[in-house]
Design an enzyme around this catalytic site. Structure first.
Site, mmCIF file in Angstrom:
data_model
loop_
_atom_site.group_PDB
_atom_site.id
_atom_site.type_symbol
_atom_site.label_atom_id
_atom_site.label_comp_id
_atom_site.label_asym_id
_atom_site.label_seq_id
_atom_site.Cartn_x
_atom_site.Cartn_y
_atom_site.Cartn_z
ATOM 1 N N GLU A 142 0.706 -1.210 -0.492
ATOM 2 C CA GLU A 142 0.060 0.255 0.088
ATOM 3 C C GLU A 142 0.750 1.118 -0.138
ATOM 4 O O GLU A 142 2.019 1.016 0.902
ATOM 5 C CB GLU A 142 -0.746 0.203 1.108
ATOM 6 C CG GLU A 142 -2.292 -1.461 1.549
ATOM 7 C CD GLU A 142 -2.881 -1.165 2.648
ATOM 8 O OE1 GLU A 142 -3.232 0.576 3.168
ATOM 9 O OE2 GLU A 142 -3.653 -2.393 2.576
ATOM 10 N N HIS A 177 -8.034 1.172 1.608
ATOM 11 C CA HIS A 177 -7.663 0.884 3.087
ATOM 12 C C HIS A 177 -8.616 1.742 3.740
ATOM 13 O O HIS A 177 -8.000 2.711 4.889
ATOM 14 C CB HIS A 177 -6.654 0.899 3.542
ATOM 15 C CG HIS A 177 -6.021 -0.147 4.633
ATOM 16 N ND1 HIS A 177 -4.838 -0.131 5.261
ATOM 17 C CD2 HIS A 177 -6.705 -0.327 6.032
ATOM 18 C CE1 HIS A 177 -5.009 -1.310 6.396
ATOM 19 N NE2 HIS A 177 -5.604 -0.904 6.500
HETATM 20 P P1 NAI Z 1 -9.989 -9.953 15.489
HETATM 21 O O1 NAI Z 1 -8.501 -10.376 16.154
HETATM 22 O O2 NAI Z 1 -11.425 -9.423 16.573
HETATM 23 O O3 NAI Z 1 -10.685 -11.358 15.158
HETATM 24 C C1 NAI Z 1 -10.096 -11.470 13.787
HETATM 25 C C2 NAI Z 1 -10.621 -13.849 14.359
HETATM 26 O O4 NAI Z 1 -9.843 -14.388 13.129
HETATM 27 C C3 NAI Z 1 -10.112 -14.425 15.012
HETATM 28 O O5 NAI Z 1 -11.284 -14.693 15.949
HETATM 29 C C4 NAI Z 1 -9.879 -15.435 15.490
HETATM 30 O O6 NAI Z 1 -9.655 -16.267 15.666
HETATM 31 C C5 NAI Z 1 -9.925 -15.260 14.112
HETATM 32 N N1 NAI Z 1 -9.055 -16.093 12.927
HETATM 33 C C6 NAI Z 1 -7.059 -15.948 12.850
HETATM 34 N N2 NAI Z 1 -6.896 -17.181 11.863
HETATM 35 C C7 NAI Z 1 -7.966 -17.348 11.543
HETATM 36 C C8 NAI Z 1 -7.577 -18.701 10.667
HETATM 37 N N3 NAI Z 1 -6.872 -18.973 9.691
HETATM 38 N N4 NAI Z 1 -9.033 -18.681 9.520
HETATM 39 C C9 NAI Z 1 -10.213 -18.238 10.481
HETATM 40 N N5 NAI Z 1 -10.170 -17.420 11.298
HETATM 41 C C10 NAI Z 1 -8.964 -17.123 11.785
HETATM 42 O O7 NAI Z 1 -9.610 -8.897 15.642
HETATM 43 P P2 NAI Z 1 -10.337 -7.951 14.201
HETATM 44 O O8 NAI Z 1 -11.053 -6.909 14.787
HETATM 45 O O9 NAI Z 1 -11.807 -8.359 14.198
HETATM 46 O O10 NAI Z 1 -10.057 -7.068 12.551
HETATM 47 C C11 NAI Z 1 -10.039 -8.074 11.776
HETATM 48 C C12 NAI Z 1 -8.560 -7.817 10.920
HETATM 49 O O11 NAI Z 1 -9.104 -6.726 10.587
HETATM 50 C C13 NAI Z 1 -7.448 -7.410 11.179
HETATM 51 O O12 NAI Z 1 -6.928 -7.650 10.311
HETATM 52 C C14 NAI Z 1 -7.424 -6.170 11.449
HETATM 53 O O13 NAI Z 1 -6.066 -5.394 10.817
HETATM 54 C C15 NAI Z 1 -8.262 -5.603 10.466
HETATM 55 N N6 NAI Z 1 -8.733 -3.999 9.951
HETATM 56 C C16 NAI Z 1 -8.805 -3.522 8.929
HETATM 57 C C17 NAI Z 1 -9.615 -2.303 9.070
HETATM 58 C C18 NAI Z 1 -9.683 -1.427 7.515
HETATM 59 O O14 NAI Z 1 -9.492 -0.409 7.329
HETATM 60 N N7 NAI Z 1 -9.691 -2.145 6.773
HETATM 61 C C19 NAI Z 1 -9.861 -1.622 10.286
HETATM 62 C C20 NAI Z 1 -9.496 -2.259 11.319
HETATM 63 C C21 NAI Z 1 -8.934 -3.589 11.382
#
Ligand code: NAI
Length: 439
Positions: free
Chosen positions: A278, A301
């Site tokens: 990015e 993003h």
């Molecule tokens: P979180 O940590 O609350 O949830 C992530 C979930 O993914 C967890 O339940 C975990 O067990 C699960 N997980 C991990 N590896 C896995 C796999 N191989 N297969 C299936 N499930 C798996 O994280 P949150 O807050 O929900 O964020 C999710 C993603 O969104 C992160 O990558 C974060 O960086 C991204 N994000 C993107 C934003 C954007 O601006 N587009 C803003 C905020 C977050």
């Protein structure tokens, strides 16, 4: 490298000093000002030398809180040069801009805002599911180009369709609730067993989810287990005419494979917010294999980029910082052991960050016994080479015995930072006295 030794001295401290950089949302400033802590602000990121100068210009006997976003880099050199820096608030999600191991060795706590943009991302996902289902992006582009693309062909309601969420954490579970309100059937796959919200159901495998979902939306972290987790093989398993959304991390999807699947009609469309590479800042040039595809929504993003999320970030980080400085609670701290303790009602609280080596606790307890002070409560947690202790004692903070005890603990070979505080009930969030290395 040995952790820096605490210098045993006592100094009366009325409040920490706060320096906020990079136009952090005013909600952060308000939270500190409500606690009676003075705030300095500089509206841009600072390089290493500038940061040392700016922090060095503040009162050297007070614990400092530095608030940054993604542009200022807190290196080991900054941490060495400004020993009174006690806490760093990263008013964002990422903490790559901070040398976390160096901060841990110095006993500097780092807090970030992992949850504040959850709702913003979830709302965009739901909006994009509808936009994909109605081909809004392509039809809007046609209208802008002066073409009247009125047709029901390929357009669908989302009601009754199946949304498959990969990752059912903060964001995935929020999307689940919102999508069900639209009448969608929600299923998810997570590597950790998660409680399904509403009528959502768990899939036994990623393959099962891919094979049975009309929309697949990814909400996993960037780990070795998720990098390229959606490639040619996984896309081949998806239903013909399904849609893929990725608003998680750029490395999770093979974009060349996705381009192939969209151009040959296997997938009806996609929405992508994150990319393997990015641009560094707004206005920079950007490229991706998905450019030029009208059935693919590309966004820069911005999943979490709302004013509400920024305000939440300001509040979330500042409240974690004040809880740490006022009561020693380090819940959510990204580089120190996580400790929680009920508010102090009487006596005083000694907060000690130390090197995690055998015998530390018995040495501290020996010092307490020698001082003939009664321990009301003790909490200990460790993380890698550092440990943290909250020690509530029955003597009043201003009593010589409490001061002597804190000084003796601060003077132990293993101590990195030690401070003693009064009961929070009388003075909500203000550490009054600091012993040893401040903060
Ligand atoms: P979180 O940590 O609350 O949830 C992530 C979930 O993914 C967890 O339940 C975990 O067990 C699960 N997980 C991990 N590896 C896995 C796999 N191989 N297969 C299936 N499930 C798996 O994280 P949150 O807050 O929900 O964020 C999710 C993603 O969104 C992160 O990558 C974060 O960086 C991204 N994000 C993107 C934003 C954007 O601006 N587009 C803003 C905020 C977050």
């Amino acid at each position: 490298m040995d952790a820096p030794r605490a210098t045993a001295h006592t100094c009366a401290v009325s409040h920490p000093q706060i320096l906020l950089l990079e136009n952090i949302h005013p909600s952060a400033r308000h939270a500190y000002e409500d606690a009676g802590w003075p705030v300095e602000a500089i509206g841009r990121g600072l390089g290493e030398g500038e940061l040392i100068d700016a922090l060095g210009a503040l009162e050297p006997s007070l614990p400092l809180v530095l608030g940054i976003r993604s542009k200022s880099r807190v290196t080991a050199r900054v941490l060495e040069a400004v020993p009174q820096l006690a806490v760093i608030g990263a008013y964002c999600i990422g903490t790559d801009q901070i040398d976390l191991p160096a901060a841990r060795r110095q006993g500097v706590a780092v807090f970030n805002a992992p949850f504040s943009s959850t709702r913003s991302v979830a709302e965009l996902v739901v909006g994009e599911v509808i936009m994909l289902s109605r081909q809004i992006f392509a039809r809007s582009q046609a209208a802008h180009a002066g073409r009247w693309a009125k047709s029901a062909e390929g357009s669908h309601e989302v009601r009754g369709k199946t949304l498959g969420l990969v990752g059912y954490g903060h964001i995935g579970s929020q999307v689940s609730v919102l999508a069900e309100a639209l009448g969608m059937r929600v299923q998810y796959f997570d590597v950790v067993s998660k409680l399904p919200l509403g009528n959502a159901t768990a899939c036994a495998s990623l393959d099962e989810l891919l094979e049975t979902s009309d929309f697949v939306s990814l909400h996993v972290p960037d780990t070795s287990g998720t990098r390229q987790m959606i490639g040619e093989t996984e896309i081949a398993r998806m239903k013909p005419g399904a849609h893929l959304l990725n608003l998680s991390r750029g490395q999770v999807v093979d974009l060349e494979a996705l381009r192939g699947a969209v151009t040959d009609g296997k997938l009806a469309g996609a929405a992508i917010d994150v990319y393997p590479r990015e641009p560094a800042k707004a206005g920079d040039a950007f490229d991706t294999p998905l450019r030029g595809l009208p059935s693919v929504i590309l966004t820069p993003h911005i999943g979490g980029s709302t004013l509400e999320a920024q305000a939440n970030i300001g509040r979330e980080v500042s409240s974690a910082v004040t809880a740490f400085l006022a009561g020693g609670r380090s819940t959510g701290c990204v580089n120190l052991p996580q400790l929680d303790a009920p508010p102090l009602k009487q006596g005083s609280r000694i907060i000690n960050i130390h090197r995690n080596v055998p015998g530390v606790l018995s040495e501290i307890n020996r010092v307490v016994a020698q001082a003939a002070v009664n321990i009301d409560r003790q909490h200990l947690a460790t993380l890698d080479e550092v440990g943290m202790l909250i020690l509530d004692v029955s003597v009043d903070r201003d009593a010589p015995a409490a001061q002597d005890l804190a000084t003796a603990i601060a003077g132990l070979e293993t101590s990195i930072r030690t401070r003693i505080q009064t009961a929070e009930s009388t003075d909500a969030r203000v550490p009054q006295t600091t012993v040893g290395r401040v903060g």
